[in-house]
Structures are given as structure tokens and as C-alpha cells.
Design a protein around this motif. Structure first.
Motif, mmCIF file in Angstrom:
data_model
loop_
_atom_site.group_PDB
_atom_site.id
_atom_site.type_symbol
_atom_site.label_atom_id
_atom_site.label_comp_id
_atom_site.label_asym_id
_atom_site.label_seq_id
_atom_site.Cartn_x
_atom_site.Cartn_y
_atom_site.Cartn_z
ATOM 1 N N LEU A 382 0.827 -1.201 0.000
ATOM 2 C CA LEU A 382 0.000 0.000 0.000
ATOM 3 C C LEU A 382 0.863 1.255 0.000
ATOM 4 O O LEU A 382 0.572 2.239 -0.703
ATOM 5 C CB LEU A 382 -0.916 -0.025 1.220
ATOM 6 N N THR A 383 1.955 1.227 0.754
ATOM 7 C CA THR A 383 2.874 2.367 0.771
ATOM 8 C C THR A 383 3.482 2.603 -0.606
ATOM 9 O O THR A 383 3.573 3.746 -1.081
ATOM 10 C CB THR A 383 3.994 2.130 1.802
ATOM 11 N N THR A 386 0.650 3.855 -3.131
ATOM 12 C CA THR A 386 0.270 5.252 -2.923
ATOM 13 C C THR A 386 1.419 6.182 -3.287
ATOM 14 O O THR A 386 1.188 7.307 -3.736
ATOM 15 C CB THR A 386 -0.167 5.488 -1.467
ATOM 16 N N THR A 391 -4.544 5.609 -5.108
ATOM 17 C CA THR A 391 -5.198 5.690 -3.801
ATOM 18 C C THR A 391 -5.514 4.301 -3.262
ATOM 19 O O THR A 391 -5.611 3.321 -4.007
ATOM 20 C CB THR A 391 -6.497 6.490 -3.899
ATOM 21 N N GLU A 392 -5.721 4.238 -1.929
ATOM 22 C CA GLU A 392 -6.055 2.958 -1.313
ATOM 23 C C GLU A 392 -7.369 2.416 -1.861
ATOM 24 O O GLU A 392 -7.510 1.214 -2.113
ATOM 25 C CB GLU A 392 -6.143 3.120 0.208
ATOM 26 N N GLU A 406 -2.977 3.567 -14.704
ATOM 27 C CA GLU A 406 -3.012 3.132 -13.305
ATOM 28 C C GLU A 406 -2.490 1.706 -13.165
ATOM 29 O O GLU A 406 -1.730 1.395 -12.235
ATOM 30 C CB GLU A 406 -4.441 3.252 -12.774
#
Length: 506
Positions: A382-383, A386, A391-392, A406
Motif C-alpha cells: 500500500l505504501t 500510494t 489511492t487505497e 493506473e
């Protein structure tokens, strides 16, 4: 006196206010013949307003103070969208001939036509526009953007301009057309005409500028010779701008380190069936280096990348990773070797399972190749995601609900979760819009800088703008390695048409 020490245009303490807001604040510049003066800065920094002041044009309702002096005659203007200033009802021949004849009014009518034709042909040559009968008979809308730009430039030259203001002339253009535009403006300067370049394209500014003014919020925060500003910027904002230039970021990194990946003697010979499709006698990738592999479609670029990643095992040749043999097939590579060489596919959509979320698939790489606990892998994933601008909420979706750009960033994140020593990126910027492409290239440049010598990059591309990120370039043509060397040296070998002896066509 050297002509370049003279001044053909000058702005002193220019201030422009609109509705009580100051958009240009105390700008001064001196323009010399035969030089390129670049005004750089973000949108809204005051570049265009300053450039148009040389033509005596200002926004409606503007309050203006300061002095603008153009003692040597006309100033030509090449706008960002040249088609907007060309008469759509007149053919190119008529547009240019009318201007030339107006300059020949002192001649008898019979001589005027021949003299006008001669001047038109010279302007076409100076603007690098072919004087073919077919092109001259076209209307402006039948020309490409680059051709329209050259017609506007030819008009300015016909009018006898001593100064040409070029406003964002490379915005939205492909890399080869950018090379053409740079050649045109360089040719104009060689004729003793001053060029004022308004641009946020630092690659073009680097190639052309003699002097640079850096604008921010309407003020000049730094100015001086281009070489000094590239090598030793004095203002923090200038340093911030230059950090966005991949080529600058690459050069600051210095010499590459030890050998990471090496193709040893007698080299690589790859086959598809019985046909040999690629021959590479030797290849070395060093620690912290970015190596671009360029060539036309079908030249063998992807085959080379797949051989390095263990995805194409039908080849001869021995690869070593940090001095140890690297198996040809990923099926026989250890977990550590799989993690060490990661491949990012051109078709990101096909590289994802459509039934699982993007976050799950990215995290799986760290679980499988680094033995991370699932919770830790998801947190790190996730880090990373982002950090690439996703986005999450977005990455918790399935791949089909993400755009191509994306998904390409998600594919890059998945490869980075392996913490590779070598990252092979196969045409990862193709099909992306200019903003997304630039953001992705900037991210790769930062990765190389931040990881120092822990990461090396192989960029497979036909895009010269992407290749400019590289430290070195390898050129393939028809399955043969035809050139390799430092990036600047190889790119400089491209001729005026943007091709290097036919070896690279984009």
C-alpha cells in the motif's frame, strides 16, 4: 565588436497587473543576436506575458510599467498552437507569397514576382520546410502541427524579424518532432536571429539555450549562462526544476558501479523456432545504471529483455548476476534470483489476474519472493502503490476497474515489492498520456537516485524522450546490436530527421 555582445531587444523592470494582481513583477532581460534566451518556469510564472511584451502585446485591461525596447525591427511570434494564426482560407503558397511581395514593392512589377518567389524559397529553406508543390498547395488544416509551426516561422523570416519568440513550441509533440523543432530554432539562431524560447520542456531548453531566466510567480529568481545554471543552480526553485529533468538526474549520479548483470563471451543468440532473431555479442549492466535498449519495432528489444528476465529460454549465451551464473529459464532460478531480476510488461492489463484485487496481487510478490508475512506485505504494498499516485480505494479494486496508466503503475509497484537488483521495463510508457508518462519517468529517475547502486534499470523503448533517462544506450536493428555508448553520444548521432542511420525509427 562581436555581434553576440549587441542587444536587439531589451526589457527593463517590466511589471504587468491585471485586476489588481501582479502577473509579471520587475522582469528584465537582454536579447542578443544569434543566441537563444530561454524563459523557464511553471504555468502561470509569467513566461508568455513577458515574451509577448516584446511584440507590444498585453492581456486586456492590463496595467503596464517598465520599458520594452526593440530597436532593430520586427519581432516574430511562433505560438503554441500555430494553426490558430494561419488564415484557413488561403493556401500556404499564397500566405507566404503575399508577405514576400509586400517586401518587394520598391521593385518593378515584372521583377517583383521573381524576387518574391526567391524570398519564399529561402524562407522555406531557413524554416526547414520542404518547398514541394504538393505542400505549398495545401491549406493550413491539411498540415501537421510541426509543419504549421514552420509555416509561421517562415512568415516571420519573410517579414525580416530580428527576434523570434517561440512560445512552448514542443508541447504535446512526439520526441522526433521535438528534435525537428530544436533543429529549426537552432538554424534560425545560426542566421544571427535572436530566439526567445518560452518553455517548461527542460530537455529542449538544455539542447538550445545560451542564456536562461527562471521565472516564478512573475519574478526572475535566477538568470545567467545556461551552462552555469545547469551545473551550479543558486536558487532552490531552480534546483527543484532541474530535479524534474531525467537527464539531469542521471548525470548527477556520477559513474556507475560494479557489474551486476553480464552477458559473457561468445554472447547471446536467441531463436524463435529455427530462426535466429537476435545476436548480441556482449552486454554489461552496472550497479546504479540505467541502460536503454532502443530500436524500431521488430528489432529484438523485447526478446533481449525477456532473455535477461528468464522469460525466453531458447538462446545460447551465459548470463551472470553479481558474478554468479544466472539460469536461462525462470523455472530453474532460485527465489533470490527471481526477485533480483524483475520484468514489467508493456501490456499491464494482461499481466494481472482479473478476479483478484490489485493490492492482493502486488502484496503476493513480497510474500512469495521475500517470505514476508501477509499483513506486512500488504502494508508495504500500500505504501509503494500510494507512492506511485494510486489511492487505497483504487488499489482495492479489481484490475478491470483501473485505467491503463493506473495498471502500469501498479505493475511497477509489484516489481518493486521484490526489491530487485535489476528492473527490466518493456515499453512501459507507450500508450500513456504525456502527463502520466512524465510522472512515471520522474518516478524511475527518483528510484535510481534513492536506491543508489542497489537498483539498475533496463528500459526497452522506441521513445527517445524515455531513452534520455538512460546513462547508456544500446541500439538494435533487425536483431543485431548496431551501436552502444553513453546516452548523450548516441542521441547526438541521430540526424535531422530524428533517425540514426535508419537504425531507430519511432
Amino acid at each position: 565588436m562581436n555581434a553576440k555582445t549587441e542587444t536587439v531587444a531589451e526589457i527593463e523592470n517590466l511589471c504587468v497587473d491585471i485586476d489588481g494582481r501582479r502577473i509579471v513583477d520587475g522582469v528584465s532581460l537582454r536579447v542578443r543576436p544569434g543566441t537563444v534566451t530561454a524563459l523557464v518556469g511553471a504555468s502561470g510564472s509569467g513566461k508568455t506575458t513577458t515574451g509577448l511584451a516584446l511584440l507590444g502585446e498585453y492581456p486586456d485591461g492590463a496595467r503596464v510599467s517598465g520599458e520594452v525596447r526593440v530597436p532593430e525591427g520586427l519581432v516574430g511570434y511562433v505560438p503554441q498552437h500555430p494553426g490558430a494564426v494561419l488564415n484557413p482560407a488561403r493556401r500556404i503558397d499564397a500566405l507566404l507569397t503575399d508577405i514576400a511581395r509586400a517586401q518587394m514593392r520598391h521593385l518593378p512589377r515584372r521583377e517583383r514576382r521573381a524576387a518574391a518567389k526567391e524570398r519564399v524559397l529561402k524562407a522555406l529553406a531557413d524554416a526547414q520546410l520542404p518547398d514541394t508543390e504538393a505542400l505549398l498547395k495545401r491549406y493550413p488544416h491539411q498540415l501537421s502541427g510541426g509543419q504549421q509551426q514552420r509555416v509561421v516561422l517562415a512568415q516571420a523570416l519573410l517579414l525580416g524579424a530580428r527576434v523570434v519568440v517561440a512560445d512552448e513550441p514542443t508541447t504535446g509533440l512526439d520526441p522526433l518532432t521535438k528534435h525537428h523543432v530544436a533543429d529549426q530554432l537552432r538554424s534560425v539562431a545560426r542566421q544571427g536571429i535572436a530566439v526567445v524560447l518560452l518553455s517548461h520542456d527542460l530537455d529542449v531548453v538544455r539542447a538550445l539555450a545560451d542564456e536562461i531566466l527562471v521565472l516564478r510567480h512573475g519574478q526572475v529568481v535566477e538568470s545567467g549562462p545556461a551552462e552555469r545554471i545547469w551545473l551550479a543552480p543558486r536558487h532552490p526553485y531552480t534546483s527543484e526544476l532541474l530535479a524534474q529533468c531525467p537527464e539531469c538526474a542521471t548525470e548527477e549520479r556520477g559513474d556507475p558501479g560494479s557489474t551486476v548483470l553480464h552477458l559473457t563471451h561468445p554472447g547471446l543468440q536467441a531463436r524463435h523456432g529455427r530462426s535466429v532473431v537476435l545476436r548480441v555479442p556482449e552486454l554489461t549492466l552496472r550497479a546504479g545504471e540505467c541502460l536503454a535498449v532502443v530500436g524500431r519495432s521488430g528489432s529484438g528489444k523485447t526478446t533481449l529483455g525477456r532473455c535477461l528476465a528468464g522469460l525466453h529460454r531458447d538462446h545460447d549465451g551465459t548470463l551472470t548476476l553479481d558474478g554468479s551464473p544466472l539460469p536461462r529459464s525462470l523455472r530453474t532460478r532460485t527465489r533470490e534470483q527471481l526477485a533480483a531480476v524483475q520484468y514489467v510488461f508493456q501490456d499491464a492489463k494482461a499481466a494481472f489476474d482479473e478476479h483478484r484485487t490489485v493490492l492482493d496481487q502486488v502484496a503476493r510478490t513480497a510474500v512469495r519472493l521475500r517470505a514476508l508475512a501477509e499483513a506486512d506485505a500488504r502494508a508495504e504494498s500500500l505504501t509503494t502503490l500510494t507512492g506511485l499516485g494510486l489511492t487505497e480505494e483504487l488499489v482495492r479494486r479489481r484490475p478491470g476497474r483501473l485505467s491503463g496508466g493506473e495498471l502500469q503503475r501498479a505493475a511497477l509497484a509489484r516489481a518493486l515489492l521484490a526489491r530487485p537488483r535489476v528492473l527490466v521495463c518493456d515499453e512501459i510508457t507507450s500508450g500513456l498520456d504525456a502527463v502520466t508518462r512524465r510522472a512515471l519517468l520522474d518516478r524511475l529517475a527518483r528510484l535510481l537516485h534513492d536506491r543508489n547502486e542497489d537498483l539498475s534499470l533496463v528500459l526497452i523503448t522506441h521513445d527517445l524522450d524515455t531513452a534520455s533517462l538512460a546513462t547508456r544506450i544500446v541500439v538494435l536493428d533487425d536483431g543485431e546490436l548496431v551501436d552502444q555508448g553513453p546516452a548523450r553520444q548516441v542521441l547526438a548521432a541521430f540526424d535531422r530527421r530524428g533517425e540514426r542511420s535508419g537504425a531507430v525509427t519511432t
